[in-house]
Design a protein around this motif. Structure first.
Motif, short mmCIF file in Angstrom:
data_model
loop_
_atom_site.label_atom_id
_atom_site.label_comp_id
_atom_site.label_asym_id
_atom_site.label_seq_id
_atom_site.Cartn_x
_atom_site.Cartn_y
_atom_site.Cartn_z
N ARG A 197 0.82 -1.21 0.00
CA ARG A 197 0.00 0.00 0.00
C ARG A 197 0.85 1.27 0.00
NH1 ARG A 197 -5.10 0.20 -1.85
NH2 ARG A 197 -6.41 -1.41 -0.93
N SER A 198 2.09 1.14 0.45
CA SER A 198 2.89 2.33 0.62
C SER A 198 3.72 2.68 -0.60
CB SER A 198 3.83 2.16 1.83
OG SER A 198 4.70 1.07 1.62
N CYS A 199 3.77 1.79 -1.58
CA CYS A 199 4.60 2.01 -2.77
C CYS A 199 3.81 2.77 -3.82
CB CYS A 199 5.08 0.67 -3.32
SG CYS A 199 6.09 0.86 -4.80
N GLY A 200 4.31 3.95 -4.18
CA GLY A 200 3.61 4.77 -5.15
C GLY A 200 3.54 4.13 -6.52
N LEU A 201 4.61 3.43 -6.94
CA LEU A 201 4.61 2.79 -8.26
C LEU A 201 3.54 1.71 -8.34
CD1 LEU A 201 8.47 2.49 -8.87
CD2 LEU A 201 6.88 4.14 -9.87
N GLU A 202 3.38 0.94 -7.27
CA GLU A 202 2.37 -0.11 -7.27
C GLU A 202 0.97 0.49 -7.22
OE1 GLU A 202 3.82 -2.27 -3.96
OE2 GLU A 202 5.17 -3.51 -5.16
N ASP A 203 0.81 1.61 -6.53
CA ASP A 203 -0.47 2.30 -6.55
C ASP A 203 -0.82 2.76 -7.96
OD1 ASP A 203 -1.04 1.98 -3.90
OD2 ASP A 203 -0.21 3.91 -3.27
N LEU A 248 -10.91 -6.63 -10.55
CA LEU A 248 -11.25 -5.56 -9.61
C LEU A 248 -10.83 -5.93 -8.19
CD1 LEU A 248 -14.79 -4.53 -10.91
CD2 LEU A 248 -12.72 -3.13 -10.95
N THR A 249 -11.04 -7.17 -7.81
CA THR A 249 -10.60 -7.59 -6.48
C THR A 249 -9.08 -7.62 -6.39
OG1 THR A 249 -10.68 -9.95 -7.05
CG2 THR A 249 -12.69 -8.95 -6.20
N ALA A 250 -8.42 -7.91 -7.52
CA ALA A 250 -6.95 -7.96 -7.53
C ALA A 250 -6.35 -6.59 -7.25
CB ALA A 250 -6.45 -8.48 -8.87
N VAL A 251 -7.03 -5.53 -7.65
CA VAL A 251 -6.50 -4.18 -7.42
C VAL A 251 -7.05 -3.57 -6.13
CG1 VAL A 251 -6.16 -3.79 -9.88
CG2 VAL A 251 -8.30 -3.06 -8.82
N GLY A 252 -7.69 -4.39 -5.30
CA GLY A 252 -8.10 -3.94 -3.98
C GLY A 252 -9.52 -3.42 -3.87
N GLU A 253 -10.34 -3.63 -4.89
CA GLU A 253 -11.73 -3.18 -4.83
C GLU A 253 -12.63 -4.30 -4.33
OE1 GLU A 253 -12.67 -0.15 -5.25
OE2 GLU A 253 -10.77 0.63 -6.02
N HIS A 254 -13.65 -3.93 -3.55
CA HIS A 254 -14.65 -4.88 -3.09
C HIS A 254 -15.92 -4.69 -3.93
CE1 HIS A 254 -12.14 -5.94 0.31
NE2 HIS A 254 -11.99 -4.64 0.58
N LEU A 255 -16.41 -5.77 -4.50
CA LEU A 255 -17.54 -5.66 -5.43
C LEU A 255 -18.77 -5.05 -4.76
CD1 LEU A 255 -17.30 -9.00 -7.45
CD2 LEU A 255 -16.36 -6.75 -7.99
N HIS A 256 -19.04 -5.43 -3.52
CA HIS A 256 -20.23 -4.88 -2.87
C HIS A 256 -20.08 -3.38 -2.63
CE1 HIS A 256 -17.60 -5.78 0.60
NE2 HIS A 256 -18.25 -4.81 1.23
N SER A 257 -18.85 -2.92 -2.39
CA SER A 257 -18.64 -1.48 -2.22
C SER A 257 -18.89 -0.74 -3.52
CB SER A 257 -17.22 -1.21 -1.72
OG SER A 257 -17.03 -1.76 -0.44
#
Length: 585
Positions: A197-203, A248-257
């Motif tokens: 979460r802290s790496c800007g490149l990965e974000d 979408l889940t791979a990039v940290g998103e929750h479908l219900h959200s």
């Protein structure tokens, strides 16, 4: 000649360090090398490019040979195709990835419309290979590539048959998932690591992948119609849609959200994307449709949310889809609305929901579909879902919805349908033990006043308002038959004198006027037919002039109108007879 020039410029550059290559050197290498490829010197070109002494030259300038090389590979007709493929492979392994990426994307974006699918088949794997060579600083390049690929994919015709396994659009979708899979895997791994979460490149990588998923949902998946498993067991498009949701889940998103975003407040997500850009409304509607209609990614969607809450959230998506002018989106809006409603028990939605804007705007959209759509299947589906939505409201909500629809629909057929539903609710309320305050007595009277009215008094166009007027007459006849004068549960007998003054008497005057007019037109038309005169009659139905017709067709239309007036007058006379009879008892 071209081969000699190519050999000369390569030998010249061999003696120079990379920093000494000039624009003239680049231009000479490009012109001579491309000419050699176009003239078919595959063996000589491959030998020169593989020569160990020339690898620095190939690394710096080899990518400029891509245009003619790719054109040859697309044709697939050259007998030296293996050699050309070997040259292509060597360039991909030896040239600098940034220049390669530019060259490959140029060829993809400028491909002939007739070879779009072939270009995607040929270039997706090379593009993936080049991007992986960029290492951790590939986010912006990946985003540019994915955007270009989606633009090309959108040029392909959508599948119209069940044979998705041989459809170019579907096959390219499968290849696109293969292309993007390693980048999704990298994003997932970065999330699971302690510093992800802290790496800007990965974000940045996750942000580009999120943009890709959102664009895919709104620009591709909302346009195609997925087939159910019982209709098509193995569906490449269903697999594609499933992989996008998994991405979408791979990039940290929750479908219900994502689905419930219109209602739930999202916390601020760090990154350079604004909320509206990060989560386009059409894309969120696409997620909701895939989850609730096709049940994709159901195992990752929590089942703790109530059906009423799901409907409340989905109404935003439904409104967006039903506001579209495109048939695929209208169909998906109807499907999502239906699937959200069938999970509810009948008469469970409270009237408070009608204070939410979408619970009133969606019915307006439904009216447009039912009355204006040129597609019969959409009109039929719209009517079915509209009735389903009525069934799910409780009695007070039904009452208020009927009031609203009678005031806003401005369509005789829709108003007639609402009046028919009012009659059904009154019939239920009059059953022993089923009484309710909304479809009896004091509350019912304001609704009846809306029903028993003529928009323009005696001059109302009776044919234009036929559906509404016939259902109003049928309702009035039902009331005077079903409700006894002594009980007056509906209040109709108290209100009858007002109904007579505002509805029945003006309607009789209007019937007499309309019949007299049409009978005169019928006599005139018959006279012209006997005299064999040219037709000059202009007949209007529902305020629209009919096209010029033969005398026989005109006479038939006039007889049909007169028959309609007879039918209306028959019901009206029966009501008058019943009211006199009951009042005398």
């Amino acid at each position: 000649m071209a081969l000699e020039k190519f050999s000369d410029v390569v030998q010249l550059c061999q003696a120079l360090p990379e920093s000494s290559y000039t624009a003239e050197h680049h231009d000479a290498f490009t012109a001579a090398g491309r000419a050699c490829i176009q003239e078919g010197h595959c063996t000589n070109v491959l030998s020169i490019l593989l020569d160990e002494k020339n690898q620095e030259i190939v690394r710096c300038m080899g990518w400029t040979l891509l245009p003619p090389l790719i054109q040859l590979l697309l044709k697939k007709e050259d007998k030296n195709l293996p050699q050309w493929l070997a040259i292509f492979t060597h360039l991909l392994e030896s040239c600098r990835p940034k220049e390669l990426l530019i060259g490959l994307l140029e060829q993809l974006e400028h491909s002939d419309p007739h070879t779009t699918a072939e270009s995607l088949h040929l270039l997706l794997k090379p593009l993936q290979k080049v991007l992986l060579r960029l290492g951790s600083r590939k986010a912006s390049s990946l985003g540019m590539t994915l955007s270009s690929v989606l633009d090309q994919l959108a040029k392909l015709p959508l599948p119209l048959t069940k044979e998705e396994d041989s459809d170019e659009f579907s096959l390219c979708c499968v290849e696109l998932i293969d292309f993007v899979r390693p980048f999704f895997q990298e994003a997932r791994q970065s999330l699971s690591s302690e510093t992800g979460r802290s790496c800007g490149l990965e974000d940045e990588l996750r942000a580009e992948l999120l943009k890709f998923c959102m664009k895919t949902l709104s620009h591709l998946l909302l346009e195609v119609q997925l087939r159910d498993p019982d209709e098509l067991t193995v569906s490449p498009l269903r697999t594609f849609a499933t992989e996008i949701l998994d991405g979408l889940t791979a990039v940290g998103e929750h479908l219900h959200s994502l689905v419930f975003q219109p209602v739930l407040k999202r916390k601020q997500v760090p990154g350079f994307l604004e909320e509206e850009v990060r989560y386009p409304k059409a894309s969120l509607a696409g997620v909701a449709h895939l989850v609730f209609v096709h049940h994709l990614a159901a195992d990752s969607f929590p089942s703790v949310f109530s059906p009423v809450f799901c409907l409340r959230c989905n109404m935003e998506h439904i409104f967006l889809l039903l506001s579209s002018a495109e048939d695929p989106k209208l169909q998906k809006g109807l499907e999502l609305y239906e699937k959200s409603l069938v999970r509810l028990e009948d008469s469970c939605l409270p009237a408070d929901l009608l204070q939410i804007k979408t619970f009133l705007t969606v019915p307006q959209n439904m009216v447009k579909i039912m009355t204006l759509s040129p597609r019969h299947d959409l009109r039929t589906k719209g009517l079915k879902v509209f009735q389903l939505s009525i069934d799910k409201f409780d009695t007070e909500a039904k009452y208020r919805l009927f009031q609203y629809m009678l005031s806003t629909s401005n369509h005789s057929g829709v108003e007639g349908y609402i009046i028919k539903n009012i009659r059904t609710q009154i019939h239920v309320a009059l059953q022993p033990g089923n009484g309710n305050v909304w479809f009896e007595g004091v509350h019912l009277l304001p609704l009846l006043r809306k029903v028993f009215s003529l928009p323009d008094g005696p001059e109302t166009d009776l044919l234009q308002y036929l559906d509404r007027l016939m259902e109003a007459l049928n309702l009035l006849r039902f009331l005077v038959i079903r409700d006894k004068v002594t009980e007056n549960q509906t209040g109709v007998w108290t209100e009858l004198y007002k109904i007579e003054d505002s509805f029945m008497k003006p309607l009789r005057v209007g019937l007499n006027m309309s019949r007299a007019h049409y009978e005169q037109e019928l006599r005139s038309c018959s006279e012209r037919r006997r005299n064999k005169e040219e037709p000059v009659l202009s007949v209007s139905v529902s305020s629209e002039k009919l096209p010029q017709m033969t005398p026989d067709s005109q006479i038939q239309a006039l007889h049909s109108a007169l028959h309609t007036f007879d039918m209306m007058e028959s019901v009206l006379a029966r009501i008058e007879e019943l009211t006199e009879l009951k009042e005398d008892l």
